[in-house]
Design a protein around this motif. Structure first.
Motif, PDB file in Angstrom:
ATOM      1  N   GLU A 276      58.961 -65.653  32.124  1.00 14.39           N
ATOM      2  CA  GLU A 276      59.232 -67.210  31.929  1.00 14.39           C
ATOM      3  C   GLU A 276      59.321 -67.908  33.126  1.00 14.39           C
ATOM      4  O   GLU A 276      58.624 -69.132  33.386  1.00 14.39           O
ATOM      5  N   MET A 277      59.594 -67.355  34.309  1.00 12.23           N
ATOM      6  CA  MET A 277      59.759 -67.875  35.449  1.00 12.23           C
ATOM      7  C   MET A 277      58.163 -68.076  35.963  1.00 12.23           C
ATOM      8  O   MET A 277      57.873 -69.167  36.386  1.00 12.23           O
ATOM      9  N   GLU A 278      57.274 -66.866  35.845  1.00 11.00           N
ATOM     10  CA  GLU A 278      56.065 -67.063  36.133  1.00 11.00           C
ATOM     11  C   GLU A 278      55.559 -68.076  35.227  1.00 11.00           C
ATOM     12  O   GLU A 278      54.385 -68.782  35.889  1.00 11.00           O
ATOM     13  N   ARG A 279      55.758 -67.999  34.174  1.00 15.28           N
ATOM     14  CA  ARG A 279      55.090 -69.205  33.155  1.00 15.28           C
ATOM     15  C   ARG A 279      55.139 -70.455  33.481  1.00 15.28           C
ATOM     16  O   ARG A 279      54.183 -71.394  33.377  1.00 15.28           O
ATOM     17  N   HIS A 280      56.353 -70.765  34.064  1.00 15.73           N
ATOM     18  CA  HIS A 280      57.022 -71.983  34.320  1.00 15.73           C
ATOM     19  C   HIS A 280      56.184 -72.538  35.635  1.00 15.73           C
ATOM     20  O   HIS A 280      55.707 -73.635  35.490  1.00 15.73           O
ATOM     21  N   VAL A 281      55.886 -71.490  36.550  1.00 16.54           N
ATOM     22  CA  VAL A 281      55.043 -72.031  37.789  1.00 16.54           C
ATOM     23  C   VAL A 281      53.651 -72.293  37.210  1.00 16.54           C
ATOM     24  O   VAL A 281      53.126 -73.038  37.637  1.00 16.54           O
ATOM     25  N   LEU A 282      53.151 -71.441  36.347  1.00 12.20           N
ATOM     26  CA  LEU A 282      51.692 -71.646  36.043  1.00 12.20           C
ATOM     27  C   LEU A 282      51.562 -72.865  35.315  1.00 12.20           C
ATOM     28  O   LEU A 282      50.678 -73.726  35.562  1.00 12.20           O
ATOM     29  N   ARG A 283      52.518 -73.272  34.333  1.00 15.08           N
ATOM     30  CA  ARG A 283      52.335 -74.482  33.816  1.00 15.08           C
ATOM     31  C   ARG A 283      52.513 -75.794  34.570  1.00 15.08           C
ATOM     32  O   ARG A 283      51.801 -76.617  34.604  1.00 15.08           O
ATOM     33  N   PHE A 284      53.454 -75.533  35.685  1.00  8.65           N
ATOM     34  CA  PHE A 284      53.544 -76.698  36.548  1.00  8.65           C
ATOM     35  C   PHE A 284      52.422 -76.745  37.367  1.00  8.65           C
ATOM     36  O   PHE A 284      51.833 -78.029  37.531  1.00  8.65           O
ATOM     37  N   VAL A 285      51.763 -75.837  37.854  1.00 11.37           N
ATOM     38  CA  VAL A 285      50.464 -76.016  38.723  1.00 11.37           C
ATOM     39  C   VAL A 285      49.369 -76.443  37.874  1.00 11.37           C
ATOM     40  O   VAL A 285      48.457 -77.201  38.254  1.00 11.37           O
ATOM     41  N   ALA A 286      49.383 -76.026  36.543  1.00 14.28           N
ATOM     42  CA  ALA A 286      48.055 -76.472  35.684  1.00 14.28           C
ATOM     43  C   ALA A 286      48.187 -77.845  35.259  1.00 14.28           C
ATOM     44  O   ALA A 286      47.449 -78.575  35.438  1.00 14.28           O
TER      45      ALA A 286
ATOM     46  N   GLY B 201      58.180 -62.399  20.154  1.00 14.93           N
ATOM     47  CA  GLY B 201      58.053 -63.795  20.446  1.00 14.93           C
ATOM     48  C   GLY B 201      56.508 -64.294  20.287  1.00 14.93           C
ATOM     49  O   GLY B 201      55.787 -63.548  19.720  1.00 14.93           O
ATOM     50  N   GLN B 202      56.386 -65.671  20.539  1.00 15.93           N
ATOM     51  CA  GLN B 202      55.299 -66.080  19.982  1.00 15.93           C
ATOM     52  C   GLN B 202      54.162 -66.001  21.431  1.00 15.93           C
ATOM     53  O   GLN B 202      52.895 -66.253  20.879  1.00 15.93           O
ATOM     54  N   PHE B 203      54.486 -65.486  22.694  1.00 12.97           N
ATOM     55  CA  PHE B 203      53.651 -65.198  23.856  1.00 12.97           C
ATOM     56  C   PHE B 203      53.038 -63.749  23.907  1.00 12.97           C
ATOM     57  O   PHE B 203      54.035 -62.829  23.720  1.00 12.97           O
ATOM     58  N   PRO B 204      51.827 -63.430  23.865  1.00 13.68           N
ATOM     59  CA  PRO B 204      51.392 -62.222  24.298  1.00 13.68           C
ATOM     60  C   PRO B 204      52.116 -61.648  25.527  1.00 13.68           C
ATOM     61  O   PRO B 204      52.439 -62.051  26.202  1.00 13.68           O
ATOM     62  N   ASP B 205      52.032 -60.023  25.392  1.00 10.95           N
ATOM     63  CA  ASP B 205      52.577 -59.393  26.606  1.00 10.95           C
ATOM     64  C   ASP B 205      51.676 -59.589  27.941  1.00 10.95           C
ATOM     65  O   ASP B 205      50.445 -59.670  27.803  1.00 10.95           O
ATOM     66  N   PRO B 206      52.123 -59.758  28.881  1.00 12.57           N
ATOM     67  CA  PRO B 206      51.077 -60.001  30.225  1.00 12.57           C
ATOM     68  C   PRO B 206      50.007 -58.846  30.148  1.00 12.57           C
ATOM     69  O   PRO B 206      48.857 -59.311  30.759  1.00 12.57           O
ATOM     70  N   TYR B 207      50.448 -57.593  29.939  1.00 16.13           N
ATOM     71  CA  TYR B 207      49.385 -56.646  30.280  1.00 16.13           C
ATOM     72  C   TYR B 207      48.276 -56.803  29.260  1.00 16.13           C
ATOM     73  O   TYR B 207      47.125 -56.480  29.376  1.00 16.13           O
ATOM     74  N   ALA B 208      48.448 -57.595  28.092  1.00 12.06           N
ATOM     75  CA  ALA B 208      47.400 -57.867  27.267  1.00 12.06           C
ATOM     76  C   ALA B 208      46.653 -59.027  27.515  1.00 12.06           C
ATOM     77  O   ALA B 208      45.837 -59.678  26.633  1.00 12.06           O
ATOM     78  N   THR B 209      46.768 -60.036  28.614  1.00 11.43           N
ATOM     79  CA  THR B 209      46.227 -61.094  28.823  1.00 11.43           C
ATOM     80  C   THR B 209      45.830 -61.096  30.430  1.00 11.43           C
ATOM     81  O   THR B 209      45.737 -62.055  30.819  1.00 11.43           O
TER      82      THR B 209
ATOM     83  N   ARG C  49      53.945 -56.015  39.383  1.00  6.14           N
ATOM     84  CA  ARG C  49      55.309 -56.523  40.061  1.00  6.14           C
ATOM     85  C   ARG C  49      55.466 -57.996  39.619  1.00  6.14           C
ATOM     86  O   ARG C  49      54.653 -58.684  39.506  1.00  6.14           O
ATOM     87  N   PHE C  50      56.606 -58.342  40.088  1.00  6.24           N
ATOM     88  CA  PHE C  50      57.246 -59.931  39.869  1.00  6.24           C
ATOM     89  C   PHE C  50      56.476 -60.611  41.040  1.00  6.24           C
ATOM     90  O   PHE C  50      57.358 -60.949  41.864  1.00  6.24           O
ATOM     91  N   ALA C  51      55.407 -60.968  41.096  1.00  2.52           N
ATOM     92  CA  ALA C  51      54.541 -61.689  42.069  1.00  2.52           C
ATOM     93  C   ALA C  51      55.132 -63.031  42.134  1.00  2.52           C
ATOM     94  O   ALA C  51      54.988 -63.927  43.078  1.00  2.52           O
ATOM     95  N   GLY C  52      55.473 -63.856  40.943  1.00  2.54           N
ATOM     96  CA  GLY C  52      55.750 -64.993  40.812  1.00  2.54           C
ATOM     97  C   GLY C  52      57.086 -65.691  41.475  1.00  2.54           C
ATOM     98  O   GLY C  52      57.262 -66.921  41.857  1.00  2.54           O
TER      99      GLY C  52
END
Length: 406
Positions: A51-61, A266-274, A281-284
């Motif tokens: 969720e932290m990574e998704r938050h950053v990606l949404r912000f940048v997007a 949950g409603q979001f796909p697993d990261p390995y599938a996208t 690793r937790f790069a974000g």
């Protein structure tokens, strides 16, 4: 050994490639990620990290004008661009996912500027497209993709029985910081029915500045975008980001199901599938912490300051007889000595290389040589938050001394 045998990319007078001086918050993020060591393949194993990574990606997007985009963190821009080249044919060619290139009636080709990052050649090799599928479009006098040359290549490909599928615009070329005409490229891609990808690995950072954001006009029209936080956003290596407005195509490109992976929750796909990666690793975290602590306005201030320092460097070098040979509002300054150029390109290349070597070996600064449309030059890039006006003046002095010595 690292201190003695390595280029000190964190030094304020490192004017080289897009290697960052990381912030303390980014370093702390790396330490935390290594210590906790979450596995980001499955959402259920690391929901906070995902969720932290998704938050950053949404912000940048959102700053790029793609508020509904989905994506993932990558090792760097090459992986993000690889993802774009996988997602585009998955979206355009129904037979590609199952049959690969063999399932297509005509050979696919893609278009990128001749000044773009040539990871496209490696990507074409890896994906089976073949390096000959990459059409490197000539550039104009500002080193931007030439639209007339692009149209001519496209006409020839259609006549030759090829299948164009992807048009790539570069926002901030590596050599000279050129900004391709993104709005025009987006319109052209739409007219031809191609996916439009923007490689904004470096200059995508300016989206955080309200004043500089217009430099990226047209990026909001892209099907996908690459941005590297480990370039101008001062994150430790590596922290690339891939964003796409087509999450279904992203999932269709990388979906997989095995008995040893936990069921999706949950409603979001697993990261390995996208994403290209499976275990990851937790790069974000390093980007999340820096943005949370410093805030967007602080980043905007640094980006705008770097641009001003680039303008100062170009002006000071011009005053000292080093005319600028690239045309960009970004802080990449390429200069060439007129006297060396007057003696021919081979002499000019050797002379400028000797000047760069003199500066670097003297320990005064790090800079590089480059060729812009075949023209030899010296290249200085300012992206470190530690660089000051005095560092700019020191670089000018070092170049003048090297010119006399060589």
């Amino acid at each position: 050994m690292l201190r003695k045998w390595g280029v000190h990319t964190t030094h304020p007078r490192y004017f080289g490639l897009f290697n960052p001086t990381p912030t303390w918050w980014g370093i702390a993020g790396e330490l935390l990620a290594a210590g906790v060591n979450p596995q980001l393949a499955a959402y259920s194993h690391a929901p906070a990290a995902v969720e932290m990574e998704r938050h950053v990606l949404r912000f940048v997007a959102g700053r790029l004008g793609l508020p509904t985009a989905e994506g993932s963190f990558t090792v760097g821009g090459a992986e993000a661009n690889l993802t774009a080249v996988i997602v585009a044919p998955t979206r355009r060619f129904p037979a590609y996912a199952g049959g690969g290139l063999a399932g297509l009636a005509r050979r696919p080709v893609l278009y990128a500027s001749a000044e773009s990052h040539l990871a496209w050649l490696k990507i074409a090799h890896m994906t089976g497209l073949g390096r000959d599928a990459v059409r490197l479009v000539p550039t104009d006098s500002r080193h931007r993709m030439d639209l007339a040359a692009l149209r001519e290549l496209h006409r020839a490909d259609l006549a030759g029985g090829f299948e164009p599928f992807l048009l790539i615009g570069t926002a901030g070329t590596t050599a000279g910081g050129a900004l391709d005409p993104l709005p025009e490229l987006a319109r052209q891609a739409g007219e031809w029915g191609l996916d439009f990808h923007v490689d904004a690995a470096w200059a995508g950072a300016v989206a955080l500045s309200d004043r500089l954001r217009p430099l990226l006009d047209g990026v909001e029209l892209a099907d996908s975008v690459t941005v590297d936080a480990h370039k101008w956003l001062s994150a430790p290596m590596g922290a690339g980001m891939f964003l796409t407005r087509h999450p279904d195509a992203l999932a269709g490109s990388f979906h997989a199901s095995t008995s040893y992976m936990p069921a999706q929750s949950g409603q979001f796909p697993d990261p390995y599938a996208t994403s290209v990666q499976w275990s990851r690793r937790f790069a974000g975290l390093k980007v999340f912490l820096a943005l949370a602590i410093a805030g967007r306005p602080a980043y905007a201030e640094q980006l705008e300051r770097d641009v001003r320092l680039g303008e100062l460097l170009a002006r000071r070098l011009s005053e000292e007889g080093w005319p600028r040979v690239n045309d960009t509002p970004l802080p990449v300054v390429c200069v060439a000595d007129p006297e060396a150029e007057s003696q021919g390109p081979e002499h000019s290349a050797a002379w400028h290389a000797a000047v760069a070597d003199h500066v670097v070996s003297g320990g005064q600064a790090w800079l590089s040589t480059v060729r812009l449309a075949g023209r030899p030059a010296l290249r200085l890039c300012l992206t470190s938050h530690r660089t000051t006006v005095s560092d700019v003046e020191a670089a000018v002095t070092a170049l003048n001394q090297a010119r006399k010595a060589v």
